[in-house]
Enzyme design. Structure first.
Site, short mmCIF file in Angstrom:
data_model
loop_
_atom_site.label_atom_id
_atom_site.label_comp_id
_atom_site.label_asym_id
_atom_site.label_seq_id
_atom_site.Cartn_x
_atom_site.Cartn_y
_atom_site.Cartn_z
N LYS A 54 0.84 -1.20 0.00
CA LYS A 54 0.00 0.00 0.00
C LYS A 54 0.87 1.25 0.00
O LYS A 54 0.64 2.19 -0.76
CB LYS A 54 -0.93 0.00 1.22
CG LYS A 54 -2.10 -0.95 1.07
CD LYS A 54 -2.86 -1.16 2.38
CE LYS A 54 -3.90 -2.27 2.19
NZ LYS A 54 -4.55 -2.68 3.44
N GLN A 98 -4.52 -1.49 9.70
CA GLN A 98 -4.46 -2.82 9.07
C GLN A 98 -5.06 -3.87 10.02
O GLN A 98 -4.67 -3.95 11.18
CB GLN A 98 -2.99 -3.15 8.75
CG GLN A 98 -2.81 -4.45 7.99
CD GLN A 98 -3.41 -4.40 6.57
OE1 GLN A 98 -3.24 -3.42 5.85
NE2 GLN A 98 -4.11 -5.45 6.19
N ASP A 121 -10.58 3.41 4.36
CA ASP A 121 -11.11 2.06 4.19
C ASP A 121 -12.63 2.04 4.09
O ASP A 121 -13.22 1.02 3.70
CB ASP A 121 -10.69 1.20 5.38
CG ASP A 121 -9.61 0.19 5.04
OD1 ASP A 121 -9.40 -0.06 3.83
OD2 ASP A 121 -8.98 -0.35 5.96
#
Ligand code: NAP
Length: 286
Positions: A54, A98, A121
């Site tokens: 990422k 994460q 997200d």
């Protein structure tokens, strides 16, 4: 005739190229560099790879990327403090934590602490609610990636039968909402559904987001259907397989995503798209 392969790698590369152009324009016109941050807690090897990928993709399109790492023994209070620091950091437009988190940290409490205006997200309940009501908000990256791949095969989804197998808050439910927004007739199946094969066979668009290697067999697929395989399952042989038995399905579907190289690369590209959108909103650029 074998199905068309929906190439997520190529589509993701074209999205990233488009993003790089937009970021360059933003820098030239407004002297702004979009900032993304990722919080990694613990040493899970798969999570370490995801976070590295990422950050690398973000830097390549011209973002400023920050990675913060906490040890696996970090307390919930320490994780929440790191989230709060991202919320307050003016250089950060979007960030994510994460998952999975170590057992002493409640993931829901952490997601709830993310500022919805920086929720790259799209996991915060405010964004989930806005997506549910089709009022904008940030949709999660994997479902957005699924939709972009579906659109490669079918531009108008109006009236099509869509079946989503899996009802997680991060994949199954938001994919179903996005399909509904596109006027599909949507069925969500899960582990308690009866006769999954018969449900799946109704689908013009079949999305498998389960986490069970090759659960969806060829005879579950309606001839010509668009099949999106979200699953990532590592076998004992070390090979990664999807939730769909690809070799069988490719003979019957009209279009299908491979694993790897389908939904996976799209997730990162859509995460970066989300972050740029948050940057433009937060800094009132459009
Ligand atoms: P999850 O939270 O574990 O949810 C799995 C869903 O599948 C649940 O709704 C579960 O039903 C359902 N399910 C489990 N076994 C089933 C069965 N035998 N028949 C029918 N439904 C069944 O997983 P997730 O986070 O949504 O992820 C799903 C898969 O996608 C995983 O393989 C994950 O690694 C992968 N993934 C890939 C990406 C990517 O970028 N490619 C991103 C995210 C996730 P219940 O609700 O009844 O338990």
């Amino acid at each position: 005739m074998a199905a068309r392969i929906l190439d997520g790698k190529a589509l993701a590369a074209s999205i990233r190229a488009e993003l790089a152009t937009k970021v360059a324009a933003l820098k030239a016109k407004h002297r702004i560099t979009p900032g993304i941050a990722v919080l990694l807690v613990g040493e899970d090897p798969a999570s370490q790879i995801y976070v590295r990928n990422k950050a690398k993709a973000a830097t390549e399109v011209g973002f400023f990327a920050r990675e913060v790492k906490l040890t696996a023994t970090a307390t919930e209070r320490e994780v929440l403090a790191a989230v709060d620091a991202f919320n307050k950091d003016d250089a950060i437009d979007g960030f994510l934590v994460q998952l999975p988190l170590p057992p002493q940290v409640d993931p829901q409490r952490v997601i709830d602490a993310v500022d919805p205006a920086k929720d790259a997200d799209g996991f915060h309940v405010t964004n989930a609610g806005l997506v549910f009501q089709a009022r904008g908000g940030v949709a999660p990256a994997t479902p957005l990636g699924c939709m972009a791949l579906i659109k490669l095969a079918r531009t108008d989804l109006t009236g099509l039968e869509a079946v989503v197998i899996g009802r997680s808050n991060t994949v199954g439910k938001p994919v179903a909402q996005l399909l509904l927004k596109e006027h599909c007739t949507v069925t969500i199946a899960h582990s308690k559904s009866k006769d999954l094969a018969a449900i799946a066979r109704r689908a013009d668009i079949l999305v498998a987001a389960v986490g069970r290697s090759e659960l969806v067999r060829g005879h579950w697929i309606k001839p010509g259907a668009v099949v999106i395989d979200v699953g990532i399952n590592r076998g004992a042989d070390g090979k990664v397989r999807g939730d769909v038995a690809f070799d069988e399905a490719v003979e019957i579907a009209g279009a299908i995503t491979p694993v790897p190289g389908g939904v996976g690369p799209m997730t990162i590209a859509c995460l970066l798209q989300n972050t740029l959108m948050l940057c433009e909103r937060r800094r009132a650029l459009n």
